[in-house]
Design a protein around this motif. Structure first.
Motif, PDB file in Angstrom:
ATOM      1  N   UNK A 110     -13.058 114.517 -46.428  1.00 61.28           N
ATOM      2  CA  UNK A 110     -11.750 113.865 -46.440  1.00 61.28           C
ATOM      3  C   UNK A 110     -10.633 114.886 -46.244  1.00 61.28           C
ATOM      4  N   UNK A 111     -10.781 116.074 -46.819  1.00 62.90           N
ATOM      5  CA  UNK A 111      -9.768 117.113 -46.651  1.00 62.90           C
ATOM      6  C   UNK A 111      -9.660 117.533 -45.186  1.00 62.90           C
ATOM      7  N   UNK A 112     -10.795 117.704 -44.527  1.00 60.06           N
ATOM      8  CA  UNK A 112     -10.781 118.047 -43.102  1.00 60.06           C
ATOM      9  C   UNK A 112     -10.011 116.977 -42.319  1.00 60.06           C
ATOM     10  N   UNK A 113     -10.242 115.723 -42.669  1.00 64.13           N
ATOM     11  CA  UNK A 113      -9.573 114.617 -41.980  1.00 64.13           C
ATOM     12  C   UNK A 113      -8.077 114.599 -42.282  1.00 64.13           C
ATOM     13  N   UNK A 114      -7.713 114.886 -43.524  1.00 58.04           N
ATOM     14  CA  UNK A 114      -6.305 114.923 -43.897  1.00 58.04           C
ATOM     15  C   UNK A 114      -5.557 115.993 -43.103  1.00 58.04           C
ATOM     16  N   UNK A 115      -6.123 117.181 -43.041  1.00 62.86           N
ATOM     17  CA  UNK A 115      -5.469 118.268 -42.313  1.00 62.86           C
ATOM     18  C   UNK A 115      -5.387 117.956 -40.821  1.00 62.86           C
ATOM     19  N   UNK A 173      -8.954 110.451 -51.325  1.00 60.54           N
ATOM     20  CA  UNK A 173      -7.763 110.377 -52.169  1.00 60.54           C
ATOM     21  C   UNK A 173      -8.078 109.735 -53.512  1.00 60.54           C
ATOM     22  N   UNK A 174      -8.897 108.689 -53.495  1.00 55.33           N
ATOM     23  CA  UNK A 174      -9.266 108.031 -54.746  1.00 55.33           C
ATOM     24  C   UNK A 174     -10.002 108.991 -55.670  1.00 55.33           C
ATOM     25  N   UNK A 175     -10.872 109.810 -55.103  1.00 54.28           N
ATOM     26  CA  UNK A 175     -11.601 110.793 -55.917  1.00 54.28           C
ATOM     27  C   UNK A 175     -10.648 111.807 -56.532  1.00 54.28           C
ATOM     28  N   UNK A 176      -9.575 112.145 -55.821  1.00 54.11           N
ATOM     29  CA  UNK A 176      -8.602 113.096 -56.351  1.00 54.11           C
ATOM     30  C   UNK A 176      -7.923 112.563 -57.604  1.00 54.11           C
ATOM     31  N   UNK A 177      -7.826 111.245 -57.705  1.00 58.72           N
ATOM     32  CA  UNK A 177      -7.174 110.646 -58.858  1.00 58.72           C
ATOM     33  C   UNK A 177      -8.130 110.220 -59.954  1.00 58.72           C
ATOM     34  N   UNK A 178      -9.410 110.555 -59.818  1.00 59.79           N
ATOM     35  CA  UNK A 178     -10.418 110.153 -60.805  1.00 59.79           C
ATOM     36  C   UNK A 178     -10.471 111.179 -61.930  1.00 59.79           C
ATOM     37  N   UNK A 219      -4.493 115.232 -52.954  1.00 61.19           N
ATOM     38  CA  UNK A 219      -3.073 115.042 -53.259  1.00 61.19           C
ATOM     39  C   UNK A 219      -2.355 116.383 -53.385  1.00 61.19           C
ATOM     40  N   UNK A 220      -3.015 117.359 -53.952  1.00 59.96           N
ATOM     41  CA  UNK A 220      -2.402 118.680 -54.045  1.00 59.96           C
ATOM     42  C   UNK A 220      -2.278 119.324 -52.665  1.00 59.96           C
ATOM     43  N   UNK A 221      -3.280 119.150 -51.835  1.00 64.18           N
ATOM     44  CA  UNK A 221      -3.207 119.693 -50.466  1.00 64.18           C
ATOM     45  C   UNK A 221      -2.077 119.021 -49.686  1.00 64.18           C
ATOM     46  N   UNK A 222      -1.927 117.717 -49.852  1.00 65.57           N
ATOM     47  CA  UNK A 222      -0.839 117.003 -49.185  1.00 65.57           C
ATOM     48  C   UNK A 222       0.519 117.514 -49.683  1.00 65.57           C
ATOM     49  N   UNK A 223       0.625 117.707 -50.988  1.00 61.23           N
ATOM     50  CA  UNK A 223       1.877 118.225 -51.546  1.00 61.23           C
ATOM     51  C   UNK A 223       2.211 119.587 -50.944  1.00 61.23           C
ATOM     52  N   UNK A 224       1.211 120.454 -50.837  1.00 60.40           N
ATOM     53  CA  UNK A 224       1.439 121.787 -50.275  1.00 60.40           C
ATOM     54  C   UNK A 224       1.877 121.699 -48.820  1.00 60.40           C
TER      55      UNK A 224
END
Length: 213
Positions: free
Chosen positions: A64-69, A107-112, A122-127
């Motif tokens: 998911x991080x690869x996809x977000x970036x 993203x859901x896993x980040x909030x678990x 979410x932290x990567x998005x914030x950065x």
């Protein structure tokens, strides 16, 4: 080479199948048998790639991080300002969250809170947002007195709110919702001359690339 390609496809299929199962019922309850069955492989093949469910969950987060970036960086267009990039990236993210189950589950896993620390999208998005806003400030795109910290807080809080609310109601991830947010924020963030050149609906390139409507 053929074996490596087949193994990579199997691994990707298992990650997607896990994300689909997690999207429907959460990451704690579903069995590995259900995931492997959905992927069309044996339990043995699953365990070849992932030693445990925790390892599979981590792999979903990493994918998911690869996809977000890719979404954020893929929103860049030639000659684009940093604020327009920020607008475009939020539209692209909303579109990707609607369409991509792996990204959505990441993203859901980040909030678990019950899950051990792993990839925090979410932290990567914030950065990423903070870097982009600071670059906008350095290029003189922000209006005098606009606070970088406050701008970052607003963009991250609202977009992550859309992400959470969008799991129940896709209207929160619609292009009109994202554009409405930017129509409200932009006049406080940029000067009038910069504002005139920004498309709150997202630039044509990002609308075409990510199917933003």
């Amino acid at each position: 080479m053929v074996k490596q390609e087949r193994a990579a496809r199997t691994r990707d299929s298992l990650i997607r199948s896990a994300a689909e199962v997690f999207d429907q019922g959460g990451s704690s309850a579903p069995s590995l048998t259900l995931i492997s069955s959905r992927a069309g492989v044996s339990n043995g093949a699953l365990h070849f790639h992932f030693a445990s469910k925790a390892a599979l969950v981590d792999a979903v987060g990493e994918s998911a991080l690869v996809r977000l970036l890719a979404v954020a960086n893929g929103a860049r267009q030639p000659g684009q300002g940093q604020v327009q990039l920020l607008v475009d990236a939020t539209h692209a993210l909303a579109g990707a969250l609607r369409a991509d189950v792996v990204l959505r589950v990441g993203f859901a896993l980040s909030g678990d809170a019950s899950r051990a620390a792993g990839t925090d999208l979410r932290q990567h998005w914030r950065s990423w947002v903070e870097r982009t806003v600071r670059q906008a400030e350095a290029r003189g795109e922000l209006r005098r007195g606009a606070g970088v910290r406050e701008a970052v807080m607003a963009v991250v809080a609202v977009t992550m709110g859309f992400e959470v609310l969008g799991t129940r109601d896709a209207a929160w991830l619609s292009a009109s919702t994202v554009a409405g947010f930017w129509q409200l924020l932009l006049p406080t963030l940029v000067s009038a001359d910069v504002l005139a050149a920004i498309d709150a609906d997202g630039s044509h390139g990002v609308r075409a690339l990510y199917g933003v409507r």
